[in-house]
Design a protein around this motif. Structure first.
Motif, PDB file in Angstrom:
ATOM      1  N   ASP A  83      50.362  32.534 -15.395  1.00 39.22           N
ATOM      2  CA  ASP A  83      49.328  31.477 -14.059  1.00 39.22           C
ATOM      3  C   ASP A  83      49.050  30.145 -14.546  1.00 39.22           C
ATOM      4  OD1 ASP A  83      48.905  33.851 -13.251  1.00 39.22           O
ATOM      5  OD2 ASP A  83      46.410  33.888 -13.355  1.00 39.22           O
ATOM      6  N   THR A  85      46.680  26.936 -14.542  1.00 35.57           N
ATOM      7  CA  THR A  85      44.990  26.794 -14.431  1.00 35.57           C
ATOM      8  C   THR A  85      44.446  25.510 -14.179  1.00 35.57           C
ATOM      9  OG1 THR A  85      44.817  29.108 -14.183  1.00 35.57           O
ATOM     10  CG2 THR A  85      42.781  27.301 -14.473  1.00 35.57           C
ATOM     11  N   GLN A 120      53.615  32.682  -3.626  1.00 35.63           N
ATOM     12  CA  GLN A 120      52.582  31.457  -4.465  1.00 35.63           C
ATOM     13  C   GLN A 120      51.476  31.830  -3.978  1.00 35.63           C
ATOM     14  OE1 GLN A 120      54.258  27.947  -4.879  1.00 35.63           O
ATOM     15  NE2 GLN A 120      54.582  28.759  -7.124  1.00 35.63           N
ATOM     16  N   THR A 188      43.741  28.297 -10.171  1.00 39.90           N
ATOM     17  CA  THR A 188      45.144  28.947 -10.986  1.00 39.90           C
ATOM     18  C   THR A 188      45.863  29.161  -9.739  1.00 39.90           C
ATOM     19  OG1 THR A 188      43.697  29.425 -12.268  1.00 39.90           O
ATOM     20  CG2 THR A 188      45.597  30.162 -12.322  1.00 39.90           C
ATOM     21  N   ARG A 190      48.417  31.530  -9.330  1.00 40.20           N
ATOM     22  CA  ARG A 190      49.933  32.854  -9.670  1.00 40.20           C
ATOM     23  C   ARG A 190      51.056  32.474  -8.608  1.00 40.20           C
ATOM     24  NH1 ARG A 190      45.262  36.972  -9.404  1.00 40.20           N
ATOM     25  NH2 ARG A 190      44.423  35.393 -11.731  1.00 40.20           N
ATOM     26  N   SER A 191      52.221  33.142  -9.310  1.00 41.41           N
ATOM     27  CA  SER A 191      53.194  33.016  -9.058  1.00 41.41           C
ATOM     28  C   SER A 191      54.502  34.399  -9.297  1.00 41.41           C
ATOM     29  CB  SER A 191      54.443  32.102  -8.722  1.00 41.41           C
ATOM     30  OG  SER A 191      53.283  30.351  -8.803  1.00 41.41           O
TER      31      SER A 191
END
Length: 336
Positions: A83, A85, A120, A188, A190-191
């Motif tokens: 992640d 951020t 993503q 954030t 997130r991938s």
């Protein structure tokens, strides 16, 4: 898990960063459901072998999977990226800040290059806000010049909406040139990379992937002060298994630095190992190799029966291995 500390020789100089340690993840099975990827366990595929090689320049993972059933199994292999951020994490080195594949992730299956798909999602205050950024053509990667410029040009009502949703933070200040405004991403990213594959019945499948890790660190040793445990000491004992011997070494390094010796700082590398337990049964054969890079540097981590195999390398092997905890590695790196 029994804990061991490595304190041989001396870990690598790279960018010194003020940040929490980033995590990197093991491969895990997944299924495509509405809203994105959901990671699941599988009873059909065994992880026969895993060789994990960690250094601050590259993470290399080589697997052999085995389908123990009498039928071919179609599945999805997923690789979640760490992640990202905005805000407090902004000084972590994430590779190419303008690239979706910011850590240079590559994957081979049975020697053939796979071009995985990339999912993503944007999360703010626990809510998926991906469509908000897409609708206003804001790039998803927080640390991108393109993202910074896109946020600056947003209409005031959109900025207010993003602020209310926790997507951004706005800092206003006067530095002698009148009031200025900085907009900082607070979301954030997130991938996850994923690809469909077939595991033939009773046949092995080799999967290898590589990427450049994001390494966190400090400008000094934070777990020790004037040769005594500092306020971070208890957390370091839990996270990196530093022991009395390691503390004595760190104390000697502090003294040596006052007499013209190298100044030692910290670097951290973490890896999400527990997703390896999502496959059927334990990992038949597991091997971990740590390369600290510089013989003058030191390294500590929690691991079983780890041995020094070269001037900068250490190795742990295990059979019928079920990862119960993630891996966190502390490097003490010698400055000039």
């Amino acid at each position: 898990m029994r804990r061991w500390t490595i304190a041989f020789g001396a870990a690598l100089t790279a960018g010194l960063l003020l940040a929490a340690p980033p995590l990197f993840a093991n491969d895990t099975t997944a299924e495509l459901t509405t809203g994105g990827l959901v990671y699941v366990q599988t009873a059909d595929i065994t992880m026969a072998e895993e060789h994990l090689q960690l250094s601050r320049q590259e993470v290399r993972v080589d697997y052999i999977f085995r389908n123990d059933t009498d039928k071919d199994v179609e599945s999805v292999i997923a690789f979640p990226m760490p992640d990202i951020t905005g805000g407090a994490q902004s000084d972590i080195a994430y590779g190419d800040p303008e690239a979706d594949n910011f850590l240079g992730f590559t994957v081979l299956q049975d020697g053939r290059e796979i071009k995985p798909q990339l999912q993503q999602r944007i999360i703010a205050t626990g809510i998926d806000r991906t469509e908000d950024l897409v609708a206003h053509k804001v790039p998803l990667l927080p640390y991108s010049d393109r993202t910074t410029e896109a946020l600056k040009t947003l209409p005031d009502d959109v900025k207010a909406d993003f602020l209310a949703k926790g997507l951004i933070r706005i800092d206003r200040y006067d530095a002698g040139k009148g009031w200025q405004e900085d907009i900082t991403p607070a979301w954030t990213l997130r991938s996850a990379y994923w690809w469909k594959t077939t595991f033939p019945a009773q046949k092995p499948v080799k999967v290898s992937h590589r990427y450049k890790p994001s390494v966190g660190g400090t400008v000094a040793m934070t777990f020790i002060e004037n040769g005594k445990p500092a306020y971070e000491h208890a957390r370091y004992v839990e996270r990196y298994c530093i022991d009395d011997s390691f503390m004595k070494t760190a104390a000697k390094l502090q003294v040596a630095a006052t007499k013209g010796g190298p100044h030692y700082a910290e670097q951290w590398l973490s890896y999400v190992l527990t997703t390896g337990a999502n496959w059927s049964g334990p990992i038949d054969k597991f091997r971990l190799t740590i390369d600290k890079g510089n013989p003058r540097d030191y390294v500590s981590l929690c691991a079983d029966n780890i041995k020094k195999t070269g001037p900068t390398t250490f190795e742990m092997t295990a059979e019928d291995f079920t990862p119960e905890k993630d891996l966190h590695v502390l490097f003490l790196t010698a400055g000039e």
